[in-house]
Scaffold this active site. Sequence first.
Site, short mmCIF file in Angstrom:
data_model
loop_
_atom_site.label_atom_id
_atom_site.label_comp_id
_atom_site.label_asym_id
_atom_site.label_seq_id
_atom_site.Cartn_x
_atom_site.Cartn_y
_atom_site.Cartn_z
N GLU A 198 54.23 -31.44 50.97
CA GLU A 198 53.71 -32.81 50.95
C GLU A 198 54.72 -33.85 51.40
O GLU A 198 54.37 -34.87 51.99
CB GLU A 198 53.23 -33.16 49.53
CG GLU A 198 51.93 -32.48 49.11
CD GLU A 198 52.10 -31.05 48.62
OE1 GLU A 198 53.22 -30.48 48.74
OE2 GLU A 198 51.11 -30.48 48.15
N GLU B 291 49.30 -24.90 44.52
CA GLU B 291 48.96 -25.50 43.22
C GLU B 291 47.80 -24.75 42.57
O GLU B 291 47.76 -24.55 41.35
CB GLU B 291 48.64 -26.99 43.39
CG GLU B 291 49.92 -27.79 43.73
CD GLU B 291 49.65 -29.23 44.10
OE1 GLU B 291 48.77 -29.47 44.96
OE2 GLU B 291 50.31 -30.13 43.53
#
Length: 704
Positions: A127, A107
């Site tokens: 995740e 990210e």
Amino acid sequence: MNRSPVSLQREGDIGLLLIDNPPVNALSPDTVQGLIDALAAFEAAPELRALVLACEGRTFVAGGDIAAFEDPDFSAVPYNAFLGRLEALTRPVVAAIHGTALGGGLELAMACHWRLALRGTRVGLPEVKLGLIPGSLGTQRLPRLAGAEKALQMMSTGRMVGDQEALAAGILDELCDGDLRAAALARARALVAQDWQPRRASALQVPTAGLAPDFFDQAVALAEAQFHYPALGAIARAVRAAATAPSFAEGEAAEAREFMGVLRTPQSQAMRHLFFAERQTGKIPGLPKDLPLRSIERVGVVGAGTMGGGIAMALANAGLPVVLVEATSVALERGMGLIRKNYEATVAKGKLAADVAEKRIALITPSLSYDDLAQVDLVIEAVFEDMALKKEIAAKLGAVVKPGAIIATNTSTLDVDQIAQASGRPADMLGMHFFSPANVMRLLEVVRGARTDPAVLATVMKLAPRIGKVAVVSGVCYGFIGNRMAEVYMREAEFLLMEGATPAQVDGAVQALGLAMGPCRMLDMAGIDVGAKTVIELGKTGGLPADPSYRALVQALYARGQYGQKTGAGYYRYEGRTPLPNPDTLALAEALAREHGIARREDISDNEIVERLIYSMVNEGARILEEGIAYRGSDIDVVWTAGYGFPDHAGGPMCLADLRGLAHVVQRLEHYAQVRGNAHGYWRVSPLLRQRAAEGRTLSLGAR
Ligand code: NAI
């Protein structure tokens, strides 16, 4: 004050932002603060014309701070705001990526304007494996860069993608060899020289050309159907928002909502619990940290049957040379033949290169002589489950293997201390209980004998991850942790069948919880004969309750020669591998109920099945903790999820009990004691369980 893990340096007129937070540059609160400060310093230095963002050590940022999610005040806002400011810079920002850019790391890279990676780099958003979704704009930036399909696929599986794939997908802009940092600085200078205008992922549209008009709604519907994993639906909805929301900010808000929505789900709590639980099993109370370990470079395996062959493969797969000893040349040839066939099947499926398979087979040396074991560092015995034979072999091994070598037995039920005594070297001995197929199943129960040298235990625990196993220590008792608990689970399954539930109903109830296979299908597959024999053997040692109806059905099926799938009939009858109702077995269960005075009922609910199977197992788990057979409740959860197909989204039986509330579990156990009767102590509540329930504490969850 501690040095910040982030620094801003100057390389001529280029700023170099360096993250140095070993081992994997995870985003600790300090690192996030360091990033915020370094960015402020860069913003205040207009003479710097571009920024290169790089990491020290073996990898780019490889993830977030998972422990931080447990904090009730956790917030992604500071980091996300930082990413927004970084991306908004009007001077070019180049990410210099190596190793694995994962989660918050990818990210971070996606908020930069140019992504240069060292060849061999891998990237991913894992995740989902923690029951979460990317919460720092991964769901918004990845679809813009890589397209919705690719982004959904990556985020829903958590799979890492390699450098070429990431380049082709548009996640990376450029690959380099050699000196990554120099290449990144050169790229930054070139961009400055070209007067290049920063390219921001947030300013892109999610490409939708070629997607069906209902693509996103379909994706959401499919993901939501997998209700055991609510993160999947959340990911799909966040990606739909990335494509359809009127602005990036609205997509960002959608992601934040979805993230907070999954963060407190029991599924995510359970999966995070397991993440920590698996990292905890190697910690053995009372063992000095600096204990000198023994070196394991060569291994022997005795017995080339189902287990011995699989164990040899697990070792060879890790590059360890193995001497495989059998009693007869026929058995040895059969064993080696099976190993070869197994590897060939993997090659045929395209999962292994043929030359790699050959190398692995070549690591296994077949032998008929125990003398060939003299120089191994570890020998694992996997012969028939027969105490006299195991003792005889332990004595032989004790005499033949060099001093300092470790001797292990793969027994699944026998007393490891007795076998250790027979070896004459009990300090060198322990149990290594693998699960079938041993080259596939991740669990290894390491059975610590009364006299096992702590260095021997620590050495085997260290070996486990090398051979792809997650190891859990168990004390010596019948069935160790897993099979001891499975015994009470099977006990209740059989009682329910005699009371009038069908195998399909019993299996269906626990499968609805997410277990891979219910008890009846499991035993039909493993073999009714195998299951019955262990009950019969246990009876001979006086280990069974004085209850003639105890597991009467499995013994009756065995007596009838109904061994399950392999004979075409067991709890079910089989057409091929398809289980079908077996009227004979239903009639048998009814006859046994009559014989043993067990009342038949028609009102057995799925809830009762789940409670009786799982809560009695939890109760047994609590006893295992009480007796010190397991060190911690979370170890028990690892045993069940890594070895018995218990679903990760439930976190293991102990975690499930914690999430449902121990007071509730105690109350239900007492309820069954009352309605079922408790003559044999089946429903006697473990004092530890009762105490934890009364104190409002847990057995496993958060009990680190
Ligand atoms: P198996 O019957 O497939 O293999 C046993 C092998 O030992 C045979 O190939 C036999 O020829 C060999 N053997 C017998 N005496 C020997 C001797 N004196 N020297 C060398 N080799 C000898 O049995 P399996 O299933 O592999 O079980 C082996 C052990 O693993 C048992 O203790 C069993 O309880 C345990 N175990 C089995 C599991 C399973 O799912 N099958 C799971 C975990 C443990």
